[in-house]
Scaffold this active site. Sequence first.
Site, short mmCIF file in Angstrom:
data_model
loop_
_atom_site.label_atom_id
_atom_site.label_comp_id
_atom_site.label_asym_id
_atom_site.label_seq_id
_atom_site.Cartn_x
_atom_site.Cartn_y
_atom_site.Cartn_z
N ASP A 1 -3.33 12.84 1.56
CA ASP A 1 -4.45 13.57 2.22
C ASP A 1 -5.24 12.45 2.81
OD1 ASP A 1 -5.65 16.29 2.86
OD2 ASP A 1 -7.29 15.18 1.48
N GLU B 1 10.14 0.30 -5.68
CA GLU B 1 10.46 -0.08 -6.87
C GLU B 1 11.31 0.84 -7.41
OE1 GLU B 1 7.18 -1.11 -9.19
OE2 GLU B 1 6.28 -2.85 -7.93
#
Length: 579
Positions: A233, A282
């Site tokens: 956002d 990751e």
Amino acid sequence: MTQHPATTDRPVDATAGAADATAGAARRADWWRDAVIYQVYPRSFADANGDGMGDLPGVRARLPHLRDLGVDAVWLSPFYASPQADAGYDVADYRAVDPMFGTLTDATDLIRDAHALGLRIIVDLVPNHSSDRHEWFRRALDEGPGSPLRERYHFRPGQGADGELPPNDWESVFGGPAWTRTTDPDGTPGDWYLHLFAPEQPDFNWENRAVADEFRSVLRFWLDQGVDGFRIDVAHGLVKAPGLPDLGTHDPMKLLGTGATPCFDQDGVHAIYREWRRILDEYPGERIGVAEAWTPTARRTANYVRPDELHQAFNFQYLACSWEAEALREVIDESLEAMRPVGAPTTWVLSNHDVTRHATRFANEPGLGTQIRTAGDRELGLRRARAASLLMLALPGSAYIYQGEELGLPDVTDLPDEVRQDPSYFRAAGQDGFRDGCRVPIPWSGTEAPYGFGPTPGGPSWLPQPAEWAQLSVEAQTGDPTSTLELYRSAIAYRRRHTALGGADNLRWLDSPAGVLSFERTAADGAVLRCTVNLTAEPVTIPTPGELALASAPLAADGPRSGPHTVLPADTTAWWTIR
């Protein structure tokens, strides 16, 4: 962002959540390049406990609808612990689920079930500001001037002889000053704090390392629960210009990307997203970041999706485009061209929780913006909305669907003032404050409100639904080959099936009559899909290019479906298979 987890009825196994993110349906490499992503606004999607407010168990129960629709992923608007001053975009605890929506266990159960159905889950993240009830902000106020926690927000002394004037001329997107003055613990007037949105949403200071550290931890927390990505956002707002210089305008809507400002789209935000990309990479299963970035141009938007930053960015230029052939072609070309240098997919979106639904925007005259107060010609609006949706799903890249648009829902433009909850409605000179109209709970079944939104006919709904929505419910439209729901199901299935559609940058424009758009997309195997859109108010006769695959409206009765020529009705899109 406190460290304690939400109350649950059983512990959450974070390791299992991470593993679950790669389970379920077969995972496609680069899935996000051509994904159809469905936005769920939880409070308006489905209410499992009958309190009138949608919740996570309600979303979980309705996941089969999204599987049957054919979407690839579900984006959930905020469900975090919040006082709800701005419908959950004022977060008090980023690791807790607000009790009105359920528990952390409900969230992880939803994620697990979605994965089992072949759906990915993207959650909203709100890093520009917190709630004023956030622990950091409450302590900053309680401890007064000199508190190190004040460095995590933007506290500044006021101007004027007694500091009675705001520190600069910035205005809130919601209207009024972007600054609110505090009261010190001794009762005297104190410093001011910055809030680019509501006063209950103080902006974080991203120059403070503690803020960056905490959000890296929040990312990992939800990735460990198994989420597949984040919609970020106000992604363009985290970094402000040094010294917070005056804006020089009193038009708060300028903040939303219509020009350069010291408030938004500062180059410093990109270092943040490079850090976040390393964290996403990751984890297994291609977790993604999606920027909600209002920028002046598509080229500025492309900066957010460079190869070492985020994966997608919303295309607000396309969302705001009018239903006009020349304007649409220009925006499509600019959008595709802007993304090519960074190798990112273009995204396409027609509606979301902040703008008037496109079935209502297109029912009105062009040029009225993205928040419209009048219903317009609803028959015209639906016809154009169906055509616009087929056009969007034929374009290269990723498409976003806002809940209820697959039902052809219009905005509710006649909500009584006493039921409105949009904070900007109560503030002057900001957004129009009519976002409630696109947030009315969607209809599922039955002939009596809340139309399956809650478990009991005649039960409550946090916003009232129009009586005519009984004919627009999922139940009413399922199996009707002329319905908007079945059009969406067919289009998404065909998009997945046809090798020329999806993410490949293979659009080629064709010559067409005035007011008509026509393009082809060719797959590596030689398959060709042609999309033809009549944006005029009159039928257009065109050479029949191939076998009709799908159309947003029946072809004109006086024109053949195949043969030398076809009559394409006004405001209609058709897909054709060439070979």
